[in-house]
Design a protein around this motif. Structure first.
Motif, PDB file in Angstrom:
ATOM      1  N   LEU A 104      15.829  14.720  81.774  1.00  0.00           N
ATOM      2  CA  LEU A 104      17.013  14.593  80.949  1.00  0.00           C
ATOM      3  C   LEU A 104      17.009  15.645  79.849  1.00  0.00           C
ATOM      4  O   LEU A 104      16.031  15.815  79.124  1.00  0.00           O
ATOM      5  CB  LEU A 104      17.087  13.190  80.336  1.00  0.00           C
ATOM      6  N   GLY A 105      18.111  16.362  79.748  1.00  0.00           N
ATOM      7  CA  GLY A 105      18.233  17.375  78.711  1.00  0.00           C
ATOM      8  C   GLY A 105      17.737  18.742  79.117  1.00  0.00           C
ATOM      9  O   GLY A 105      17.845  19.694  78.341  1.00  0.00           O
ATOM     10  N   LYS A 106      17.182  18.864  80.316  1.00  0.00           N
ATOM     11  CA  LYS A 106      16.680  20.148  80.803  1.00  0.00           C
ATOM     12  C   LYS A 106      17.360  20.496  82.117  1.00  0.00           C
ATOM     13  O   LYS A 106      17.789  19.613  82.852  1.00  0.00           O
ATOM     14  CB  LYS A 106      15.159  20.103  80.999  1.00  0.00           C
ATOM     15  N   PRO A 107      17.460  21.784  82.428  1.00  0.00           N
ATOM     16  CA  PRO A 107      18.069  22.165  83.713  1.00  0.00           C
ATOM     17  C   PRO A 107      17.257  21.633  84.891  1.00  0.00           C
ATOM     18  O   PRO A 107      16.026  21.563  84.836  1.00  0.00           O
ATOM     19  CB  PRO A 107      18.032  23.708  83.669  1.00  0.00           C
ATOM     20  N   LYS A 108      17.946  21.260  85.921  1.00  0.00           N
ATOM     21  CA  LYS A 108      17.273  20.780  87.116  1.00  0.00           C
ATOM     22  C   LYS A 108      16.505  21.906  87.780  1.00  0.00           C
ATOM     23  O   LYS A 108      16.897  23.059  87.731  1.00  0.00           O
ATOM     24  CB  LYS A 108      18.284  20.201  88.108  1.00  0.00           C
ATOM     25  N   LYS A 109      15.389  21.534  88.388  1.00  0.00           N
ATOM     26  CA  LYS A 109      14.610  22.490  89.158  1.00  0.00           C
ATOM     27  C   LYS A 109      14.735  22.134  90.635  1.00  0.00           C
ATOM     28  O   LYS A 109      14.796  20.961  90.999  1.00  0.00           O
ATOM     29  CB  LYS A 109      13.146  22.479  88.722  1.00  0.00           C
ATOM     30  N   TYR A 110      14.768  23.158  91.458  1.00  0.00           N
ATOM     31  CA  TYR A 110      15.029  22.956  92.877  1.00  0.00           C
ATOM     32  C   TYR A 110      13.891  23.546  93.714  1.00  0.00           C
ATOM     33  O   TYR A 110      13.169  24.453  93.271  1.00  0.00           O
ATOM     34  CB  TYR A 110      16.352  23.613  93.278  1.00  0.00           C
ATOM     35  N   GLN A 111      13.747  23.001  94.909  1.00  0.00           N
ATOM     36  CA  GLN A 111      12.770  23.490  95.862  1.00  0.00           C
ATOM     37  C   GLN A 111      13.369  23.397  97.258  1.00  0.00           C
ATOM     38  O   GLN A 111      14.414  22.784  97.464  1.00  0.00           O
ATOM     39  CB  GLN A 111      11.481  22.667  95.797  1.00  0.00           C
ATOM     40  N   GLY A 112      12.709  24.017  98.206  1.00  0.00           N
ATOM     41  CA  GLY A 112      13.186  23.984  99.575  1.00  0.00           C
ATOM     42  C   GLY A 112      13.002  25.335 100.239  1.00  0.00           C
ATOM     43  O   GLY A 112      12.613  26.329  99.611  1.00  0.00           O
ATOM     44  N   PHE A 113      13.281  25.372 101.518  1.00  0.00           N
ATOM     45  CA  PHE A 113      13.098  26.601 102.284  1.00  0.00           C
ATOM     46  C   PHE A 113      14.021  27.708 101.790  1.00  0.00           C
ATOM     47  O   PHE A 113      13.596  28.852 101.589  1.00  0.00           O
ATOM     48  CB  PHE A 113      13.349  26.319 103.762  1.00  0.00           C
ATOM     49  N   SER A 158      13.582  19.175  92.706  1.00  0.00           N
ATOM     50  CA  SER A 158      12.151  18.933  92.527  1.00  0.00           C
ATOM     51  C   SER A 158      11.836  18.312  91.178  1.00  0.00           C
ATOM     52  O   SER A 158      10.832  17.628  91.027  1.00  0.00           O
ATOM     53  CB  SER A 158      11.378  20.256  92.656  1.00  0.00           C
ATOM     54  N   GLU A 159      12.688  18.552  90.193  1.00  0.00           N
ATOM     55  CA  GLU A 159      12.439  18.027  88.853  1.00  0.00           C
ATOM     56  C   GLU A 159      13.775  17.825  88.159  1.00  0.00           C
ATOM     57  O   GLU A 159      14.614  18.718  88.126  1.00  0.00           O
ATOM     58  CB  GLU A 159      11.565  18.993  88.044  1.00  0.00           C
ATOM     59  N   ASN A 160      13.957  16.641  87.631  1.00  0.00           N
ATOM     60  CA  ASN A 160      15.204  16.317  86.944  1.00  0.00           C
ATOM     61  C   ASN A 160      14.864  15.591  85.648  1.00  0.00           C
ATOM     62  O   ASN A 160      14.771  14.368  85.601  1.00  0.00           O
ATOM     63  CB  ASN A 160      16.100  15.457  87.843  1.00  0.00           C
TER      64      ASN A 160
END
Length: 876
Positions: free
Chosen positions: A461-470, A457-459
């Motif tokens: 640079l320099g920060k951890p990726k954020k994820y979304q989904g069921f 959901s959010e990428n």
């Protein structure tokens, strides 16, 4: 008098006659220490110095000592040094050595009547084992056991019983005498427990490396499962090195529970062990109750102990070994014994004794000194030191410390219970399953990107990726309820995982097998192969196999208005108009009607045809037909026209509002039967394995899956299969291909397609489901499963599903044509044929009008007009 055989054996080696060297003091103590125990000597001399400064106990007398160091594994040397001390004249012998040399000293002390205060010392800090019993008469027991008997068997048995362990492994180091736990093993065997034993070699790294090199994958998995519950009989130093090695090699995870039992575990050892370990850790060690009044901790009756030894905050006191404590209290006990003997004036002077001289008599005052020592008791660094009738110290206390589950290296340690021989276990020990509180637990979650289960959901640079989904929503619901946190990362090879030729697993499952992750999360299906190496929660969504296809392109039919009737029917209707028109003309010709006066109508063939056509399209006619036969004919014709027009109108409405273009693939069976459209799935995926197993199983071979497997496995699977699901979806959208994959994933893709150009067909039978994978034996599986069931029961899981699979989607998932459910209005394409007919009629009418005008003018130029003739006559 009975002399230990080793003593007699030494006669053959000793030819030296000792001359007695008596000390100036009347109080002389001999001591024999293991040569590796220099600290025992230091504390021994410190205790003597403290007591020599205490005038209340010995008044003017002072204690002198003689100390000898021996090899703990050399009983002959111990006897030799003890004989030398006795020759000098000693009132008592203090020893801090192992069982091997202690047996020889015990026999020598019995023979010489020298009180022997034995402090058992385990080699290299390893747990103690009970010394082998010696056969001797009860009145001649001149050895007093300063350290209490070894109760490790009783303590550890009660601990594992409280934890209700049924299967565990015991690790012990090279210095531990395995015979010390024979009684414990017998007790566990009677309880039906499955207990394994493994010796930890001195080179731990080489031992672990050898296991990885020699064990097969299945054996390694079983070994990891065994390591979830372990008891360590080893020194703190070996335990630290062993725990560090198994944690770094991922042999254990945070769900393990290990018990370290050793009387000799300092506070610093506890902190280091907790820092190096993960999972739950229980430590069992000997403890010494302290006075409640902190100001009295260094004062024992009429003696003040050296502050560096009694103050818990002093670094020197923190580093004290248990043998050091017992040595100090032993000296204190002897000093009080000497004080009572001097007060009672029953003092027996020291005598020079010879172990090898024939006819040498034992010390006459030995019996009296022994009885005085046994009747006495002191309070010192070990709380209370006293002896029972058997010459043993009955006072011992254990404390059981423990941490919670987790991998937080800074997690706290708390006292769980205590144990002593009289009261047993005081406290409650439960290895209970995790309840609704997982606060402080940080889970490592491995995933594979798969819409709509897990997406980025959010990428930034320099920060951890954020994820979304069921699946992420389900995990968040669990985290909010249970209180844990998680760190998520994508599997390095972006695969779900399959078993390789060498037996190892790759992908997401491999991360769990090798203990690099705690939870596996994605569109992960529960299969028997995966369940053999990892654990799954209960399914949180049903799974079925589906097929993604591209909808058929809708062709533009300009003559859709003619679709209600077949071409042959249109030809019959046209022929009927001509036939009825001709019949009407003939009937009127055979029986001409009587026309009214002044009527200009005629019953020509042209007019008959026009009349029949007009009545067919419900527009009426101009020619009256009065004969009965003609009217009968026209009545039947009008009835025929009414039925035809009504049928056409109804059928035209149906054709213009309901698309009846059908695709040949409406099920998995249809897909399997045809060979024109190629199809495939993701190579080495769960769907791939399912089709292969059902298509190749000779006992329950499914014809549908057999046909599908032949197509999917064409040219070894490389022709029709893809590496990732996204690649398969692209091939369907932009090529001629059908993609076999998880129905839930394909439905999401079809719903969110911008052009609504995709549709799915699936198998409605859900023979498996999606679940969260965990390490084999994870303590979190049951609590996760319970919470998932609660989400399903209260309807929260359905709410989460509707977020990603809405019911009011603009696209029709199951229609094989490219239409939108929201568009019901007729478009220009449906009526293009009508406008074309109208245009053709207009053009044809114009042409006919032109021809008629030309013909009329041409005919008029040849025949003079009657009106002009009349005018000419009139003017003439």
């Amino acid at each position: 008098m009975k002399v230990f055989p080793a003593v007699l054996f030494l006669i053959t080696f000793w030819s030296l006659e000792w001359e007695p060297v008596l000390p100036d003091s009347i109080i002389h103590i001999g001591a024999i220490f293991d040569e590796s125990a220099k600290k025992d000597d230091e504390v021994f001399r410190m205790a003597v110095a403290d007591l020599n400064l205490n005038n209340e106990i010995l008044e003017t007398e002072k204690i002198t000592v003689s100390v000898e160091f021996v090899d703990g594994n050399n009983p002959f040397q111990a006897v030799q040094e003890a004989c030398e001390l006795m020759n000098r004249g000693i009132l008592a012998l203090v020893s801090s050595i192992g069982c091997m040399s202690a047996g020889s000293l015990q026999s020598l002390a019995d023979a010489m009547h020298i009180p022997h205060l034995f402090i058992q010392r385990a080699p290299a800090g390893t747990p103690r084992s009970s010394c082998p019993p010696t056969t001797r008469a009860q009145p001649d027991d001149y050895t007093l056991f300063v350290r209490p008997p070894v109760y490790l068997n009783d303590v550890i048995f009660q601990v594992v019983m409280e934890y209700t362990w049924q299967k565990f492994i015991i690790f012990y180091d090279t210095d531990y005498d395995i015979r010390g736990i024979e009684n414990f093993l017998d007790q566990t065997s009677q309880q039906g427990m499955d207990v394994s034993l493994q010796k930890v070699e001195s080179n731990i790294n080489m031992m672990i490396t050898g296991m990885f090199r020699t064990m097969r994958v299945e054996e390694l998995h079983r070994y990891r499962d065994t390591l979830r519950r372990a008891v360590l009989f080893m020194s703190p130093a070996t335990a630290k090195a062993f725990i560090t090695e198994v944690v770094e090699t991922n042999l254990v995870a945070f769900d393990c529970h290990w018990i370290i039992i050793n009387e000799e575990i300092s506070d610093m050892d506890v902190q280091e062990l907790v820092m190096k370990s993960i999972g739950r850790l229980t430590l069992v060690r000997q403890t010494f109750p302290l006075p409640q009044n902190t100001s009295q901790r260094c004062v024992r009756n009429n003696h003040r102990i050296n502050t560096s030894l009694c103050d818990p905050k002093d670094p020197k006191a923190q580093m004290l070994e248990i043998t050091n404590r017992y040595i100090y209290d032993t000296v204190l006990l002897l000093a009080n014994t000497f004080h009572r003997k001097l007060e009672d004036r029953k003092w027996h002077s020291m005598a020079s004794l010879s172990c090898i001289r024939k006819g040498s008599k034992p010390w006459q005052g030995g019996k009296s000194m022994l009885e005085t020592v046994k009747k006495g008791g002191v309070s010192g660094l070990t709380s209370l030191l006293e002896f029972n009738d058997n010459g043993s110290n009955p006072n011992i206390h254990f404390e059981i410390l423990g941490t919670n589950y987790g991998e937080d290296r800074g997690r706290g340690v708390s006292r769980l219970a205590t144990w002593d021989p009289i009261h047993g276990l005081n406290g409650t020990l439960t290895d209970r399953k995790l309840e609704n509180n997982m606060r402080g637990v940080v889970l490592r979650v491995v995933t594979v990107l798969e819409e709509p289960f897990v997406m980025v959901s959010e990428n930034v640079l320099g920060k951890p990726k954020k994820y979304q989904g069921f699946s992420i929503d389900v995990l968040d619901a669990l985290a909010n309820y249970l209180g844990f946190k998680y760190e998520i990362y994508v599997a390095p090879d972006h695969k779900y995982g399959s078993q390789q030729a060498d037996g190892t697993w790759n992908g997401l499952i491999g991360e769990l097998v090798f203990k690099r992750a705690d939870v596996g999360l994605s569109a992960l299906t529960i299969t028997p192969e995966r369940e053999s190496v990892v654990d799954f929660t209960t399914r949180y969504m049903d799974y079925s196999v589906g097929v993604l296809l591209r909808k058929a392109e809708r062709t533009v039919d300009m003559f859709a208005c003619l679709a209600p009737f077949d071409l042959s029917l249109w030809a019959c209707i046209a022929g009927t108009v001509l036939l009825v028109g001709t019949l009407v003309y003939l009937l009127n010709w055979l029986n001409p009607p009587r026309l009214p006066m002044g009527s200009v109508s005629s019953t020509t063939l042209y007019n008959s045809m026009w009349f029949v056509y007009g009545s067919f399209v419900q527009q009426g006619g101009e020619v009256p037909y009065t004969t009965l036969a003609t009217r009968m004919m026209m009545g039947v014709w009008w009835l025929f026209a009414l039925i035809v027009i009504s049928s056409y109108t109804a059928n035209l409405a149906a054709f213009l509002t309901i698309s009846r273009i059908e695709n040949s693939i409406q099920s998995l069976q249809d897909l399997a039967k045809q060979t024109d459209l190629p199809y495939g799935t993701v190579l080495d995926s769960a769907v791939y394995d399912q089709v292969r197993s059902k298509g190749m199983n000779p006992f329950e071979r499914d014809p549908m899956y057999s046909q599908m497997w032949r197509m999917i496995n064409r040219t070894g699977g490389a022709e029709n299969n893809v590496e990732e699901s996204k690649e398969g979806i692209r091939k369907v959208k932009y090529g001629r291909f059908a993609f076999v994959w998880d129905a839930a994933v394909l439905e999401y893709v079809a719903i969110n397609d911008e052009d609504c150009s995709l549709y799915t067909v699936s198998n409605n039978v859900a023979d498996r489901g999606y679940g969260m994978a965990m390490q084999h034996g994870s303590p979190y599986r049951d609590i996760f499963s319970q919470r998932i069931l609660e989400l399903q029961q209260n309807g929260d899981m359905d709410i989460l599903k509707l977020k990603w699979w809405p019911r009011d989607s603009p696209c029709d998932l199951y229609s094989p044509v490219g239409t939108r459910k929201s568009g019901s209005a007729l478009d220009i394409h449906s009526f293009a044929g009508v406008f074309f007919v109208l245009a053709a009629g207009v053009v044809l009418s114009c042409l006919i009008a032109t021809v008629e005008t030309w013909w009329t003018r041409r005919k008029g130029s040849r025949v003079p007009s009657k009106e002009l003739s009349y005018c000419g006559c009139f003017f003439s």
